[in-house]
Design a protein around this motif. Structure first.
Motif, PDB file in Angstrom:
ATOM      1  N   THR A 159     -38.100  52.041 -99.787  1.00 47.86           N
ATOM      2  CA  THR A 159     -38.248  51.964 -98.289  1.00 47.86           C
ATOM      3  C   THR A 159     -39.493  52.773 -97.996  1.00 47.86           C
ATOM      4  N   THR A 160     -40.219  52.445 -96.864  1.00 44.80           N
ATOM      5  CA  THR A 160     -41.496  53.055 -96.565  1.00 44.80           C
ATOM      6  C   THR A 160     -41.678  53.271 -95.009  1.00 44.80           C
ATOM      7  N   ARG A 161     -42.687  53.836 -94.407  1.00 43.95           N
ATOM      8  CA  ARG A 161     -42.700  54.014 -93.193  1.00 43.95           C
ATOM      9  C   ARG A 161     -43.913  53.393 -92.813  1.00 43.95           C
TER      10      ARG A 161
ATOM     11  N   VAL B 111     -44.928  51.404-102.862  1.00 43.86           N
ATOM     12  CA  VAL B 111     -43.706  51.546-102.440  1.00 43.86           C
ATOM     13  C   VAL B 111     -42.883  51.979-103.627  1.00 43.86           C
TER      14      VAL B 111
ATOM     15  N   GLN C  51     -39.158  52.947 -90.207  1.00 46.30           N
ATOM     16  CA  GLN C  51     -38.688  52.794 -91.537  1.00 46.30           C
ATOM     17  C   GLN C  51     -38.505  51.289 -91.939  1.00 46.30           C
TER      18      GLN C  51
END
Length: 480
Positions: free
Chosen positions: A433-435, A424, A400
């Motif tokens: 948030t992004t992965r 995003v 994350q």
């Protein structure tokens, strides 16, 4: 069988047979003699064992002196990089002074620490060993001081080790004027440092590293507008692998940092210790003024005064910047793992911009998640991201990533490796948030409403050990 037959025939025969048997004498006296002889042997052996044991205990506790030539069991050794180097400094050739210093070290308890070199032991203390093995590693006169680094052999019975001991005195001091100034028995670090500072007059710092190494003693750092870190080098070389610096009167604004390198390889980097240093007053008017200015334009959930004060104080302490002349901005604030979190920037006058991501509270502690030095130009237009760590004792980086967009950004994309850019999702505070897989590099790009690029920022790798200053390593700067 009749009675007459027994009397007349058997009795004489049995009597004659019994009379021919040789009956031995009483065996007890012989057994007693042998037992007394065995007992004497056992007593002698026990006495010898007790005597040998007592002698070993006496030797081990330094009650019974062991000849200096007797070999010992080495339990620790000083760094070979220092022990194997030739003596350095102007005093290396002063044999008479060295002999006098050896004699004093081996006989004068005041040349040791308050608790004796080597430390206390339940059965005794380490004592100075063979005087002939006391060796000078470095000795020289510097402004107002004479300094010597000496390898001192220590012995505790059959056990031996070496300590590296600092001695100092006034400039030109004889051996009788030298006094103990510190020591190390570590085997890991190839560097010895000594620092003295006082309020009335300037102090000094001396660093002894391996031969053929370069010593730097840095003063206040300089974060350049281009996003690089420069050090003010205070050190003057005093032979190969030795640096000496004259320090201003205490309190010093920052702790000097030592870097010892050989070519491009850094052998050692760390603070000098010592002090005193000028502390940041958490309730002082300068910090109050910083906090007021820092809140302007902040996005997200507002921080309370105590949390903001902790974040700003930590950033100034880590970057070694004073409150006066430093600009602080809160770019975003919210929560992380249920604790207060913030992204803020600090910028010295005319210098680069350092971004800090932090979270925590008074109950569980405060954590720094990101330190990133940026060029001053366009710093406010860059998206900034950092990996969210697991909420456990190891703080393992996860996939994350927290992303904070600049104020004027309409959208932000993330590019992972050779994959196409992905958008995003941002909330009202321009955070999202992004992965991203932990082993993959990525780049964040911010776009304005007309589609033009505002700025790009690489996702920095996670710092395993935050030992240096921001910008000191590639993980903490964007400028190559």
């Amino acid at each position: 069988m009749t009675e007459s037959f027994a009397d007349s025939t058997l009795s004489p025969a049995l009597w004659q047979a019994a009379h021919g048997v040789n009956v031995p004498e009483d065996p007890w006296p012989g057994f007693a003699r042998r037992e007394r002889r065995h007992r004497r042997t056992r007593l002698i052996r026990a006495a010898v064992a007790v005597a040998v044991g007592a002698a070993l205990v006496g030797v081990q506790t330094n009650v019974v002196p062991l000849p200096r030539w007797a070999p010992g069991i080495a339990v620790a050794a000083a760094p070979a990089a220092l022990l194997d180097a030739p003596p350095r400094g102007a005093l290396a050739g002063d044999q008479a002074w060295l002999d006098a210093l050896r004699a004093r070290i081996s006989t004068d308890p005041s040349m040791s620490t308050d608790t004796a070199l080597g430390g206390w032991n339940p059965d005794g203390i380490w004592e100075v060993g063979d005087r002939d093995r006391i060796r000078l590693l470095y000795g020289s006169d510097q402004p107002g001081h004479r300094v010597a680094l000496v390898a001192v052999p220590l012995r505790f019975g059959l056990l031996t080790k070496e300590a590296l001991v600092w001695y100092m005195g006034p400039a030109g001091a004889g051996a009788q004027q030298m006094h103990y100034a510190g020591h190390s028995e570590g085997v890991d670090s190839p560097v010895m440092t000594l620092m003295r500072a006082g309020p009335d007059r300037g102090g000094f710092a001396v660093v002894v590293g391996p031969a053929e190494s370069t010593v730097m003693i840095s003063g206040d750092p300089r974060y350049t507008p281009a996003g690089t870190l420069e050090y003010q080098d205070l050190a003057r070389a005093d032979g190969s692998g030795v640096g000496f610096a004259v320090l201003p009167p205490a309190p010093l604004r920052n702790e000097p940092v030592v870097r010892v390198s050989r070519g491009d390889h850094v052998l050692y980097q760390g603070g000098l210790g010592g002090g005193p240093y000028a502390a940041i007053d958490p309730t002082g008017p300068e910090l109050d003024a910083l906090l007021t200015a820092a809140r302007r334009g902040a996005r997200g959930t507002p921080l309370n005064d105590a949390n903001l004060r902790s974040f700003v104080g930590s950033a100034l302490l880590d970057s070694r910047l004073p409150p006066a002349g430093t600009t602080v901005r809160v770019r975003w604030s919210g929560s992380e793992h249920g604790q207060a979190a913030a992204l803020l920037t600090v910028q010295p006058a005319g210098g680069g911009v350092i971004a800090y991501a932090m979270h925590g509270d008074d109950r569980t502690g405060w954590w720094t998640d990101l330190r990133l030095l940026l060029p001053a130009e366009g710093a406010d237009q860059r998206p900034i991201g950092w990996r969210i760590r697991a909420d456990n004792s190891t703080r393992t980086p996860t996939d994350q990533v927290r992303v904070i967009a600049p104020p004027d950004a309409a959208r932000v994309t993330v590019t992972v490796g050779g994959a196409p850019p992905a958008t995003v999702t941002l909330d009202a505070s321009n955070a999202g948030t992004t992965r991203i897989p932990p082993d993959q590099p990525a780049t964040l790009t911010a776009y304005s409403t007309d589609g033009s690029v505002l700025g790009t920022t690489p996702l920095p790798p996670v710092e395993a050990i935050m030992s240096g200053l921001p910008g000191d390593s590639p993980a903490t700067r964007v400028t190559p």
